[in-house]
Design an enzyme around this catalytic site. Structure first.
Site, short mmCIF file in Angstrom:
data_model
loop_
_atom_site.label_atom_id
_atom_site.label_comp_id
_atom_site.label_asym_id
_atom_site.label_seq_id
_atom_site.Cartn_x
_atom_site.Cartn_y
_atom_site.Cartn_z
N CYS A 1 -11.86 -23.26 4.92
CA CYS A 1 -11.91 -22.96 3.48
C CYS A 1 -11.63 -24.18 2.61
CB CYS A 1 -10.95 -21.84 3.14
SG CYS A 1 -11.34 -20.32 4.00
N HIS B 1 -9.96 -22.32 -4.77
CA HIS B 1 -10.50 -21.54 -3.66
C HIS B 1 -10.15 -20.08 -3.92
CE1 HIS B 1 -11.52 -19.97 0.15
NE2 HIS B 1 -10.29 -19.91 0.63
N ASN C 1 -13.38 -13.88 -0.27
CA ASN C 1 -13.20 -15.25 0.20
C ASN C 1 -14.46 -15.68 0.95
OD1 ASN C 1 -12.51 -17.60 1.55
ND2 ASN C 1 -10.52 -16.86 2.26
N1 COA Z 1 -5.63 -1.73 4.11
C1 COA Z 1 -4.51 -0.99 4.19
N2 COA Z 1 -3.38 -1.42 4.78
C2 COA Z 1 -3.42 -2.65 5.34
C3 COA Z 1 -4.56 -3.46 5.31
C4 COA Z 1 -5.71 -2.94 4.68
N3 COA Z 1 -6.86 -3.64 4.58
N4 COA Z 1 -4.28 -4.62 5.93
C5 COA Z 1 -3.01 -4.55 6.33
N5 COA Z 1 -2.49 -3.35 5.97
C6 COA Z 1 -1.14 -2.86 6.22
C7 COA Z 1 -0.48 -3.53 7.40
O1 COA Z 1 -0.88 -2.92 8.60
C8 COA Z 1 0.97 -3.32 7.09
O2 COA Z 1 1.32 -2.00 7.43
P1 COA Z 1 2.71 -1.69 8.21
O3 COA Z 1 3.77 -2.17 7.26
O4 COA Z 1 2.63 -0.24 8.40
O5 COA Z 1 2.62 -2.52 9.45
C9 COA Z 1 1.04 -3.40 5.56
O6 COA Z 1 -0.30 -3.20 5.10
C10 COA Z 1 1.55 -4.74 5.06
O7 COA Z 1 0.86 -5.77 5.77
P2 COA Z 1 1.08 -7.28 5.44
O8 COA Z 1 0.16 -8.09 6.30
O9 COA Z 1 2.54 -7.61 5.46
O10 COA Z 1 0.58 -7.29 3.93
P3 COA Z 1 0.62 -8.44 2.85
O11 COA Z 1 1.29 -7.93 1.64
O12 COA Z 1 1.10 -9.74 3.41
O13 COA Z 1 -0.92 -8.58 2.49
C11 COA Z 1 -2.73 -10.06 2.99
C12 COA Z 1 -1.82 -8.96 3.50
C13 COA Z 1 -3.68 -10.46 4.10
C14 COA Z 1 -3.53 -9.52 1.80
C15 COA Z 1 -1.87 -11.26 2.50
O14 COA Z 1 -0.91 -11.59 3.50
C16 COA Z 1 -2.70 -12.45 2.21
O15 COA Z 1 -3.46 -12.45 1.28
N6 COA Z 1 -2.57 -13.53 2.98
C17 COA Z 1 -3.37 -14.71 2.82
C18 COA Z 1 -4.69 -14.50 3.49
C19 COA Z 1 -5.70 -15.52 3.11
O16 COA Z 1 -5.83 -15.86 1.96
N7 COA Z 1 -6.43 -16.04 4.10
C20 COA Z 1 -7.43 -17.00 3.93
C21 COA Z 1 -6.84 -18.31 3.62
S1 COA Z 1 -8.10 -19.48 3.42
#
Ligand code: COA
Length: 319
Positions: free
Chosen positions: A113, A246, A276
């Site tokens: 990315c 980004h 993304n």
């Molecule tokens: N829909 C519903 N629930 C979801 C889900 C979805 N698409 N994806 C994850 N969950 C659930 C998880 O299973 C977890 O449930 P649990 O507590 O029962 O285990 C809960 O939501 C929280 O998960 P978590 O991963 O801690 O959520 P978060 O608040 O960190 O959000 C992201 C997840 C991926 C949105 C966030 O971490 C993020 O944006 N990270 C950066 C990712 C990114 O930008 N990547 C590319 C970089 S170039």
């Protein structure tokens, strides 16, 4: 002094869209969860017969037209992608052939990315050193091809697309400063750990991510690189007209803006419509800003991005 100036921008998005509501029919998710955690509402998905190079060529033609430059004048092609058409040759050479030109150097850069930051910085170095006069810099990715469509933690985040700029040698300021960084110790946070050997795919060809780990790393690294690139150029954040980040997650880009004390009205936002798109996301946002009249000639832009590797960077541009 020779600068690399952006002569024109272009982009391409596949026709098919996939909304959060569509995704909720495939995996256990909801529009509400995706919107509040990421800001994404919909994304574009390439057709089965559309390859990375097809998206890249469409964006390139769009940028060439905006720049008023003929493909034959291009003397460097750099494509940022981590979803190339094939193992080799480079997607850049496929783009070159599809544009009907030959001879000039054409190669891919792979910084996921952050790819467009690496590609535009490389092309800037070619132009400043006199090794190129007109460069085509493209970010193109088809992450839909490396998604595990049963994994709700990743498949809701990404989309397909391409963005491009034509850079030209100029006496007037263009790219003002650039800073690239990488730290392979964090590669495990975000990877597609598959490879080809003995006629088979080994490992997994699907993207894997520690979402919260990426989030924490990205927020810190982007704040620092954005601050540093501005200071090293002898500018202050108030002099930035547009932040073109980004588009991974609304909360990450909001955090960078907050750190720089820039209001959200100074941030080009496409994450809601594109998701993304990896290496394509920054040039897609840039082209959106230009075509919607927000970004005007003379504006100072801060482009910044981060991705797997980890690799990240920021580029300051006088548009
Ligand atoms: N829909 C519903 N629930 C979801 C889900 C979805 N698409 N994806 C994850 N969950 C659930 C998880 O299973 C977890 O449930 P649990 O507590 O029962 O285990 C809960 O939501 C929280 O998960 P978590 O991963 O801690 O959520 P978060 O608040 O960190 O959000 C992201 C997840 C991926 C949105 C966030 O971490 C993020 O944006 N990270 C950066 C990712 C990114 O930008 N990547 C590319 C970089 S170039």
């Amino acid at each position: 002094m020779t600068y690399a100036k952006i002569l024109g921008t272009g982009s391409y998005l596949p026709a098919k869209t996939l909304s959060n509501h569509d995704l909720a029919k495939i995996v256990d998710t909801s529009d509400e969860w995706i919107t509040t955690r990421t800001g994404i509402k919909t994304r574009h998905i390439a057709a089965d017969n559309e390859k990375c190079s097809d998206l890249a060529v469409a964006a390139a033609q769009n940028a060439l037209e905006a720049a008023g430059v003929d493909a034959a004048e291009i003397d460097l092609i750099v494509v940022a992608t981590s979803t190339p058409d094939m193992q080799f040759p480079a997607t850049a050479t496929i783009v070159q052939q599809k544009l009907g030109i030959s001879g000039c150097p054409a190669f891919d850069v792979q910084a996921v990315c952050a790819g467009f930051m690496y590609a535009i910085t490389t092309a800037n170095a070619y132009i400043k050193s006199g090794m190129a006069k007109k460069a085509l810099v493209i970010g193109a990715d088809v992450f839909s091809r490396i998604m595990d469509w049963t994994d709700r933690r990743t498949c809701v985040l990404f989309g397909d697309g391409a963005g491009a700029v034509v850079l030209g040698a100029s006496d007037e300021p263009g790219i003002l400063h650039s800073k690239l960084l990488a730290d392979g110790n964090y590669g495990y946070l975000l990877q597609t750990p598959g490879w080809i050997a003995n006629g088979a795919v080994c490992g997994t060809p699907f993207l894997q991510m520690d979402g919260p780990g990426v989030f924490k790393f990205a927020v810190k690294a982007l704040a620092k690189v954005a601050e540093d690139v501005i200071a090293e150029a002898g500018l202050t954040p108030e002099q930035i007209d547009w932040l073109v980040p980004h588009q991974a997650n609304y909360r990450i880009l909001e955090s960078t803006a907050k750190h720089l004390k820039l209001g959200m009205e100074k941030v080009v936002l496409t994450v809601q419509d594109h998701g993304n798109t990896s290496a394509a996301s920054i040039p897609l946002a840039l082209d959106w800003g230009v075509r919607h009249g927000s970004i005007q000639r003379g504006h100072t832009l801060l482009l910044e991005g981060i991705g797997g590797g980890f690799a990240w960077g920021a580029v300051l541009v006088k548009y």
